[in-house]
Write a protein that holds these residues in place. Structure first.
Motif: not given
Length: 125
Positions: A22-26, A28-44, A77-80
């Motif tokens: 998601q970071i490499v494909n833009d 999720l960009k620098a300083h954007e919040q990623i899904p929470s652990t709870t959201q990922l637990v529920t999603f997967y 700089g995460a994407k780079e």
């Protein structure tokens, strides 16, 4: 994001790689919040500790950072960083074995270039 995980590698690695993608494909960009652990637990529909393990790998690598009480965010700089890691991995996993096999088969650099140009052109059709 796809709901499906597979048995090809540990689930926590797949979670880590999905966020990296998601970071490499833009997505999720620098300083954007990623899904929470709870959201990922529920999603997967997986264990909280499994998700945490994948996320902690990203924190340890400096790809994401924690804001206490707020969540996890993509580091500057995460994407780079990820692109550079993936390029190195690409060379090690694909290019070196390909060149070694080409040498065994007597395929010249010129022939390899023609093959790659042909294959790349085929993708555009």
């Amino acid at each position: 994001m796809s709901h499906s995980l597979n048995d090809s590698k540990p689930i926590f690695i797949q979670i880590k790689e999905r966020i990296e993608d998601q970071i490499v494909n833009d997505q999720l960009k620098a300083h954007e919040q990623i899904p929470s652990t709870t959201q990922l637990v529920t999603f997967y529909k997986i264990n909280h500790l499994t998700v945490a393990k994948g996320i902690n790998l990203l924190v340890d690598a400096g790809i994401i950072y924690k804001k206490r009480g707020v969540g996890m965010f993509v580091a500057e700089g995460a994407k780079e960083m990820l692109m550079e890691q993936r390029k190195e991995g690409f060379v090690d996993q694909y290019m070196l074995p390909m060149l070694q096999e080409a040498e065994k088969l007597g395929i010249s650099q010129e022939e390899l270039t023609k093959i790659m140009e042909h294959l790349k052109g085929r993708d555009k059709q």
